[in-house]
Design a protein around this motif. Structure first.
Motif, mmCIF file in Angstrom:
data_model
loop_
_atom_site.group_PDB
_atom_site.id
_atom_site.type_symbol
_atom_site.label_atom_id
_atom_site.label_comp_id
_atom_site.label_asym_id
_atom_site.label_seq_id
_atom_site.Cartn_x
_atom_site.Cartn_y
_atom_site.Cartn_z
ATOM 1 N N LEU A 11 -18.265 24.183 5.425
ATOM 2 C CA LEU A 11 -19.784 24.658 5.603
ATOM 3 C C LEU A 11 -20.850 24.125 4.500
ATOM 4 C CD1 LEU A 11 -19.010 25.728 8.991
ATOM 5 C CD2 LEU A 11 -18.992 23.511 9.176
ATOM 6 N N ALA A 12 -20.612 24.728 3.746
ATOM 7 C CA ALA A 12 -21.701 25.277 2.403
ATOM 8 C C ALA A 12 -21.922 23.847 1.704
ATOM 9 C CB ALA A 12 -20.895 26.444 2.226
ATOM 10 N N GLN A 13 -20.844 23.517 1.713
ATOM 11 C CA GLN A 13 -20.511 21.955 0.888
ATOM 12 C C GLN A 13 -21.920 20.802 1.082
ATOM 13 O OE1 GLN A 13 -19.439 22.000 -1.900
ATOM 14 N NE2 GLN A 13 -18.850 24.347 -1.372
ATOM 15 N N PHE A 14 -22.180 20.872 2.194
ATOM 16 C CA PHE A 14 -23.455 20.099 3.364
ATOM 17 C C PHE A 14 -24.521 20.120 3.363
ATOM 18 C CE2 PHE A 14 -19.720 19.904 6.635
ATOM 19 C CZ PHE A 14 -19.542 18.569 6.526
ATOM 20 N N PRO A 15 -25.156 18.729 2.214
ATOM 21 C CA PRO A 15 -26.515 18.866 1.708
ATOM 22 C C PRO A 15 -27.923 20.132 2.560
ATOM 23 C CG PRO A 15 -25.891 16.697 1.825
ATOM 24 C CD PRO A 15 -24.596 17.336 1.913
ATOM 25 N N GLU A 16 -27.155 19.409 3.728
ATOM 26 C CA GLU A 16 -28.474 19.836 5.186
ATOM 27 C C GLU A 16 -28.212 21.520 5.513
ATOM 28 O OE1 GLU A 16 -26.782 15.176 5.689
ATOM 29 O OE2 GLU A 16 -25.429 17.290 5.509
ATOM 30 N N THR A 17 -27.098 22.142 4.836
ATOM 31 C CA THR A 17 -27.253 23.301 5.044
ATOM 32 C C THR A 17 -27.840 24.353 4.206
ATOM 33 O OG1 THR A 17 -24.018 23.103 5.832
ATOM 34 C CG2 THR A 17 -25.048 25.172 4.955
ATOM 35 N N ARG A 18 -28.660 24.647 4.838
ATOM 36 C CA ARG A 18 -29.823 25.315 3.807
ATOM 37 C C ARG A 18 -29.469 27.062 3.682
ATOM 38 N NH1 ARG A 18 -32.910 23.372 0.626
ATOM 39 N NH2 ARG A 18 -34.262 25.794 1.190
ATOM 40 N N SER A 19 -28.616 27.770 4.991
ATOM 41 C CA SER A 19 -28.341 29.226 4.823
ATOM 42 C C SER A 19 -26.568 28.989 4.924
ATOM 43 C CB SER A 19 -29.081 30.013 4.311
ATOM 44 O OG SER A 19 -29.608 30.099 6.369
ATOM 45 N N LEU A 20 -26.293 29.758 5.285
ATOM 46 C CA LEU A 20 -24.682 30.409 5.677
ATOM 47 C C LEU A 20 -24.627 31.424 6.220
ATOM 48 C CD1 LEU A 20 -22.560 28.434 7.746
ATOM 49 C CD2 LEU A 20 -20.972 28.183 6.709
ATOM 50 N N ARG A 21 -24.027 32.723 7.284
ATOM 51 C CA ARG A 21 -23.574 33.571 7.278
ATOM 52 C C ARG A 21 -22.667 34.131 8.291
ATOM 53 N NH1 ARG A 21 -29.545 33.505 6.038
ATOM 54 N NH2 ARG A 21 -30.401 34.383 4.722
ATOM 55 N N LEU A 22 -21.885 34.815 7.469
ATOM 56 C CA LEU A 22 -21.175 35.384 8.580
ATOM 57 C C LEU A 22 -21.395 36.562 9.568
ATOM 58 C CD1 LEU A 22 -18.272 35.365 10.019
ATOM 59 C CD2 LEU A 22 -17.434 36.868 8.186
ATOM 60 N N VAL A 23 -21.656 36.862 10.744
ATOM 61 C CA VAL A 23 -22.488 37.950 11.991
ATOM 62 C C VAL A 23 -22.375 38.237 12.618
ATOM 63 C CG1 VAL A 23 -25.233 36.394 11.510
ATOM 64 C CG2 VAL A 23 -23.601 35.731 13.409
ATOM 65 N N SER A 24 -22.818 39.688 13.020
ATOM 66 C CA SER A 24 -21.944 40.179 14.337
ATOM 67 C C SER A 24 -22.461 39.694 15.539
ATOM 68 C CB SER A 24 -21.944 41.355 13.724
ATOM 69 O OG SER A 24 -23.070 42.160 14.200
ATOM 70 N N GLY A 25 -21.716 39.609 16.647
ATOM 71 C CA GLY A 25 -22.542 39.473 17.092
ATOM 72 C C GLY A 25 -21.744 38.430 18.347
ATOM 73 N N ASP A 26 -22.353 38.159 19.014
ATOM 74 C CA ASP A 26 -21.679 36.871 20.403
ATOM 75 C C ASP A 26 -21.012 35.436 19.477
ATOM 76 O OD1 ASP A 26 -23.032 37.657 22.515
ATOM 77 O OD2 ASP A 26 -24.748 36.978 22.952
ATOM 78 N N TYR A 27 -22.156 35.154 18.229
ATOM 79 C CA TYR A 27 -21.344 34.088 17.613
ATOM 80 C C TYR A 27 -20.859 34.793 15.869
ATOM 81 C CZ TYR A 27 -26.323 33.951 15.936
ATOM 82 O OH TYR A 27 -27.479 34.146 15.991
ATOM 83 N N ASP A 28 -20.235 33.496 15.703
ATOM 84 C CA ASP A 28 -19.317 33.624 14.179
ATOM 85 C C ASP A 28 -20.551 33.663 13.336
ATOM 86 O OD1 ASP A 28 -17.136 34.717 15.412
ATOM 87 O OD2 ASP A 28 -16.534 32.973 15.799
ATOM 88 N N ALA A 35 -24.007 32.106 11.272
ATOM 89 C CA ALA A 35 -25.577 31.583 11.354
ATOM 90 C C ALA A 35 -25.961 30.354 10.541
ATOM 91 C CB ALA A 35 -26.417 32.912 11.654
ATOM 92 N N MET A 36 -26.000 29.622 11.229
ATOM 93 C CA MET A 36 -26.284 28.431 9.944
ATOM 94 C C MET A 36 -27.358 27.476 9.825
ATOM 95 S SD MET A 36 -24.478 24.669 9.002
ATOM 96 C CE MET A 36 -24.204 24.074 10.430
ATOM 97 N N GLU A 37 -28.368 27.737 8.718
ATOM 98 C CA GLU A 37 -30.099 27.579 8.787
ATOM 99 C C GLU A 37 -29.522 25.925 8.825
ATOM 100 O OE1 GLU A 37 -32.514 29.425 7.466
ATOM 101 O OE2 GLU A 37 -32.020 31.427 8.135
ATOM 102 N N VAL A 38 -30.133 24.755 9.341
ATOM 103 C CA VAL A 38 -29.485 23.583 8.677
ATOM 104 C C VAL A 38 -31.593 22.411 8.177
ATOM 105 C CG1 VAL A 38 -28.819 20.923 9.642
ATOM 106 C CG2 VAL A 38 -27.985 23.441 10.267
ATOM 107 N N GLU A 39 -31.524 21.773 7.743
ATOM 108 C CA GLU A 39 -32.529 21.290 7.458
ATOM 109 C C GLU A 39 -32.373 19.313 7.277
ATOM 110 O OE1 GLU A 39 -36.483 22.827 5.192
ATOM 111 O OE2 GLU A 39 -35.247 21.559 3.667
#
Length: 162
Positions: A86-103, A105-109
């Motif tokens: 997922l980090a290879q895509f230029p649209e992906t601004r940040s990508l984090r493994l998080v705890s909680g209801d989902y695995d 969190a990806m910021e896209v632009e």
């Protein structure tokens, strides 16, 4: 305080501080500060320097979204494997493994909502391990990377007193 931590704090506060400014603020010699900064960069602790941009002040805002991702792992696939893809895509601004209801969190632009939507539906969702995506479009940014985006104007609300 450890000089590396002190210099890192200053760089996070303002990466445009000069070596002389940081030396003055830390009480270290300029050569020592320069050496620590070079070491931090060489060790991969400092990964880069970026401007925090208030796109709404610029007038040409890209569309930003936060995408929640749920995944199911198998014996051959790890979180790192998915993140690397997922980090290879230029649209992906940040990508984090998080705890909680989902695995993840990806910021896209992207330039338009359609481009964000197509990116999520055509490139992210088809990844076999991804079981669910939820996209939240950013409506307004009030603070980014520690910088408050203030309109600079006075509060135009009427004051109410009891």
């Amino acid at each position: 305080m450890d000089e590396r931590v002190e210099i890192l704090s200053l760089l996070r506060e303002n990466a445009r501080y000069s070596i002389a400014d940081m030396a003055r603020m830390t009480g270290l010699e300029a050569e020592a500060v320069e050496s620590v900064v070079a070491e931090l960069e060489a060790d991969g602790v400092v990964r880069g320097y970026q401007a925090v941009v208030d796109w709404s002040a610029h007038g040409d805002e890209p569309v930003q979204a936060v995408v929640e991702l749920n995944v199911t792992l198998d014996r051959e696939t790890s979180y790192r494997d998915i993140a690397d893809r997922l980090a290879q895509f230029p649209e992906t601004r940040s990508l984090r493994l998080v705890s909680g209801d989902y695995d993840f969190a990806m910021e896209v632009e992207a330039d338009t909502m359609g481009e964000v939507s197509r990116f999520v539906s055509e490139k992210v969702a088809p990844v076999p391990e991804i079981t669910q995506t939820v996209t939240h479009y950013v409506m307004e940014t009030y603070k980014d990377d520690g910088i408050v985006f203030d309109d600079g104007g006075d509060d135009d609300r009427l004051s109410v007193t009891p």
